[in-house]
Design an enzyme around this catalytic site. Structure first.
Site, PDB file in Angstrom:
ATOM      1  N   LYS A 129       0.892  -1.368   0.108  1.00 42.88           N
ATOM      2  CA  LYS A 129       0.051  -0.055   0.134  1.00 42.88           C
ATOM      3  C   LYS A 129       0.838   1.249  -0.080  1.00 42.88           C
ATOM      4  CE  LYS A 129      -4.482  -1.498   1.282  1.00 42.88           C
ATOM      5  NZ  LYS A 129      -5.804  -1.416   1.810  1.00 42.88           N
ATOM      6  N   LYS A 174      -5.132  -8.669  -6.478  1.00 44.45           N
ATOM      7  CA  LYS A 174      -6.329  -8.689  -5.771  1.00 44.45           C
ATOM      8  C   LYS A 174      -7.589  -7.898  -6.163  1.00 44.45           C
ATOM      9  CE  LYS A 174      -6.593  -6.750  -1.396  1.00 44.45           C
ATOM     10  NZ  LYS A 174      -7.352  -6.607  -0.392  1.00 44.45           N
ATOM     11  N   LYS A 232     -11.262  -2.173  -3.795  1.00 41.09           N
ATOM     12  CA  LYS A 232     -12.042  -1.084  -4.094  1.00 41.09           C
ATOM     13  C   LYS A 232     -11.312  -0.255  -4.589  1.00 41.09           C
ATOM     14  CE  LYS A 232     -13.690  -1.896   0.715  1.00 41.09           C
ATOM     15  NZ  LYS A 232     -12.722  -1.999   1.677  1.00 41.09           N
TER      16      LYS A 232
HETATM   17  N1  AQP Z   1      -9.996  -9.720  -3.325  1.00 43.34           N
HETATM   18  C1  AQP Z   1     -10.478 -10.087  -1.968  1.00 43.34           C
HETATM   19  N2  AQP Z   1     -10.564 -11.644  -1.908  1.00 43.34           N
HETATM   20  C2  AQP Z   1     -10.884 -12.157  -0.707  1.00 43.34           C
HETATM   21  N3  AQP Z   1     -11.246 -11.392   0.328  1.00 43.34           N
HETATM   22  C3  AQP Z   1     -10.877 -10.290   0.228  1.00 43.34           C
HETATM   23  N4  AQP Z   1     -11.039  -9.022   1.363  1.00 43.34           N
HETATM   24  C4  AQP Z   1     -10.749  -7.699   0.670  1.00 43.34           C
HETATM   25  N5  AQP Z   1     -10.524  -8.083  -0.475  1.00 43.34           N
HETATM   26  C5  AQP Z   1     -10.611  -9.445  -0.891  1.00 43.34           C
HETATM   27  C6  AQP Z   1     -11.436  -9.333   2.696  1.00 43.34           C
HETATM   28  O1  AQP Z   1     -12.694  -8.412   2.963  1.00 43.34           O
HETATM   29  C7  AQP Z   1     -12.439  -7.931   4.153  1.00 43.34           C
HETATM   30  C8  AQP Z   1     -12.478  -6.501   4.272  1.00 43.34           C
HETATM   31  O2  AQP Z   1     -11.596  -5.795   3.614  1.00 43.34           O
HETATM   32  P1  AQP Z   1     -11.372  -4.396   3.862  1.00 43.34           P
HETATM   33  O3  AQP Z   1     -12.347  -3.397   2.915  1.00 43.34           O
HETATM   34  O4  AQP Z   1     -11.402  -3.887   5.221  1.00 43.34           O
HETATM   35  O5  AQP Z   1      -9.727  -4.200   3.482  1.00 43.34           O
HETATM   36  P2  AQP Z   1      -8.910  -4.442   2.114  1.00 43.34           P
HETATM   37  O6  AQP Z   1      -8.572  -5.810   1.995  1.00 43.34           O
HETATM   38  O7  AQP Z   1      -7.963  -3.283   2.083  1.00 43.34           O
HETATM   39  O8  AQP Z   1      -9.869  -4.483   0.836  1.00 43.34           O
HETATM   40  P3  AQP Z   1      -9.672  -3.733  -0.307  1.00 43.34           P
HETATM   41  O9  AQP Z   1     -10.971  -3.877  -1.439  1.00 43.34           O
HETATM   42  O10 AQP Z   1      -8.619  -4.187  -0.920  1.00 43.34           O
HETATM   43  O11 AQP Z   1      -9.635  -2.161  -0.170  1.00 43.34           O
HETATM   44  P4  AQP Z   1      -8.889  -1.237  -0.672  1.00 43.34           P
HETATM   45  O12 AQP Z   1      -9.054  -1.062  -2.110  1.00 43.34           O
HETATM   46  O13 AQP Z   1      -9.352   0.177  -0.032  1.00 43.34           O
HETATM   47  O14 AQP Z   1      -7.441  -1.145   0.101  1.00 43.34           O
HETATM   48  C9  AQP Z   1     -11.000  -8.394   4.686  1.00 43.34           C
HETATM   49  O15 AQP Z   1     -11.288  -9.497   5.742  1.00 43.34           O
HETATM   50  C10 AQP Z   1     -10.553  -8.806   3.524  1.00 43.34           C
HETATM   51  O16 AQP Z   1      -9.577  -9.875   3.964  1.00 43.34           O
END
Ligand code: AQP
Length: 333
Positions: free
Chosen positions: A114, A198, A201
């Site tokens: 990140k 991955k 969002k």
């Molecule tokens: N691609 C994924 N596959 C499986 N699990 C996922 N999670 C996130 N992306 C995937 C799981 O969803 C939960 C909440 O995640 P989060 O939104 O708190 O944080 P993140 O992992 O940082 O999600 P994003 O979508 O990648 O957000 P951004 O883009 O803002 O960084 C967690 O249990 C995570 O494991």
């Protein structure tokens, strides 16, 4: 099996997507329905580790809570609240940051990903994000934490912090050693445009993800445009090697249909990808369409969402107040 104490959080950083659903929220609902004690948190303190627009953040907190409800989390059975409304999270995070070691945090791969190349400019909050996550979990004596595979390393850190605290303060069992609950197969859903990235969002391409608010037509179009390759449809697990996009689409299909992989290979034997994609769209639409409609309905009723969050915060406050008193005592405060 006894009742598990479940804690998990989701960041209010935009539209939740199919990865969040398959990797995390689907499991939240199952765990709740197996009568475990569940706490699900909209982790807004985590969200501000990268810059957020305050007005949009407020809206995203409501939308994340609406998504929890639309997916089947029931506020009569589970506690739903937002992290910043319970100050114990920040306080315990500070105390645990005095227990965690720099070397442990230096190994966290999510910070490296990140923060990117210019890590000197990343916020200190982004660096100590996993300590706040440990505080969230340990504060409620959670025994199990359902997360996507990407959060496994952070959970290991929470376990290390818990063990070190118990040893340092000569208080065996003071903090629980939380167990991760991670799906065995296809625990990380990948971008529809790049099977090595991955689904996320923050990906600038809307075509990379299925949002839980997408219409049926948007889902169908995104799956139509999802990257595949020139090879034919796989007939065995060996055919999936070095084909991350295909493996990902198959993973989504199996996760949502509950079918076994061997069944899938015989179902799609001799078929082309466009046929598979049609069936995949049907399955996603069937699952996501009612959720999407319910999110839109709940978004029209912000006072109901605010009430759910307020009730949940009150319950979380009561639980955390007891634990924080004991934690402070251990430090000698
Ligand atoms: N691609 C994924 N596959 C499986 N699990 C996922 N999670 C996130 N992306 C995937 C799981 O969803 C939960 C909440 O995640 P989060 O939104 O708190 O944080 P993140 O992992 O940082 O999600 P994003 O979508 O990648 O957000 P951004 O883009 O803002 O960084 C967690 O249990 C995570 O494991």
């Amino acid at each position: 099996m006894g009742v598990k104490k479940i804690f998990s959080g989701v960041q209010p950083t935009g539209n939740l997507h199919l990865g969040n659903y398959i990797g995390a929220i689907k499991n939240f609902v199952d765990l709740q329905n197996q009568n475990n004690e569940c706490i699900f948190c909209v982790v807004d303190l985590h969200a501000v580790t990268v810059k957020q627009d305050p007005k949009i953040l407020k809206q995203n907190v409501r939308e994340t809570a609406a998504t929890f409800l639309a997916c089947g989390i029931d506020p009569k059975k589970s506690i739903i609240f937002n992290q910043s409304s319970v100050s114990a999270h920040s306080e315990v995070s500070w105390l645990l940051s005095c227990v965690a070691r720099m070397g442990w945090l230096n190994r966290m791969t999510q910070f490296k990903e990140k923060a990117g190349k210019d890590k000197e400019k990343a916020s200190v909050g982004l660096y100590i994000y996993p300590v706040l996550m440990a505080a969230d979990i340990l504060l409620y004596d959670a025994t199990h934490v359902p997360v996507g595979e990407d959060q496994k390393q952070h959970l290991e850190l929470a376990r290390d912090i818990s063990k070190k605290f118990n040893t340092d303060f000569n208080a065996p069992d003071f903090f629980k050693i939380p167990e991760p609950l991670i799906q065995k197969n296809f625990a990380r859903i990948m971008s529809l445009k790049d099977g090595n990235k991955k689904m996320s969002k923050s990906d600038p391409s809307e075509l990379s993800r299925i949002n839980l608010t997408d219409s049926d037509l948007e889902i169908i179009n995104k799956i139509k445009k999802a990257k595949t390759d020139t090879g034919s449809f796989p007939t065995s697990v060996n055919n999936l090697k070095s084909r991350p996009e295909i493996e990902n689409l198959i993973g989504i299909y199996l996760s949502l249909s509950g079918n076994k992989i061997d069944h899938l290979f015989s179902e799609f034997k001799d078929k082309n990808f466009s046929f598979f994609k049609e069936k995949l769209s049907d399955i996603i639409v069937k699952k996501i369409s009612p959720i999407s409609k319910e999110i839109k309905r709940l978004n029209q009723d912000p006072s109901y969402i605010d009430q759910v969050l307020e009730d949940g915060s009150q319950k979380a406050y009561e639980l955390s107040s007891r634990k924080i008193k004991d934690i402070k005592k251990k430090f000698g405060f």
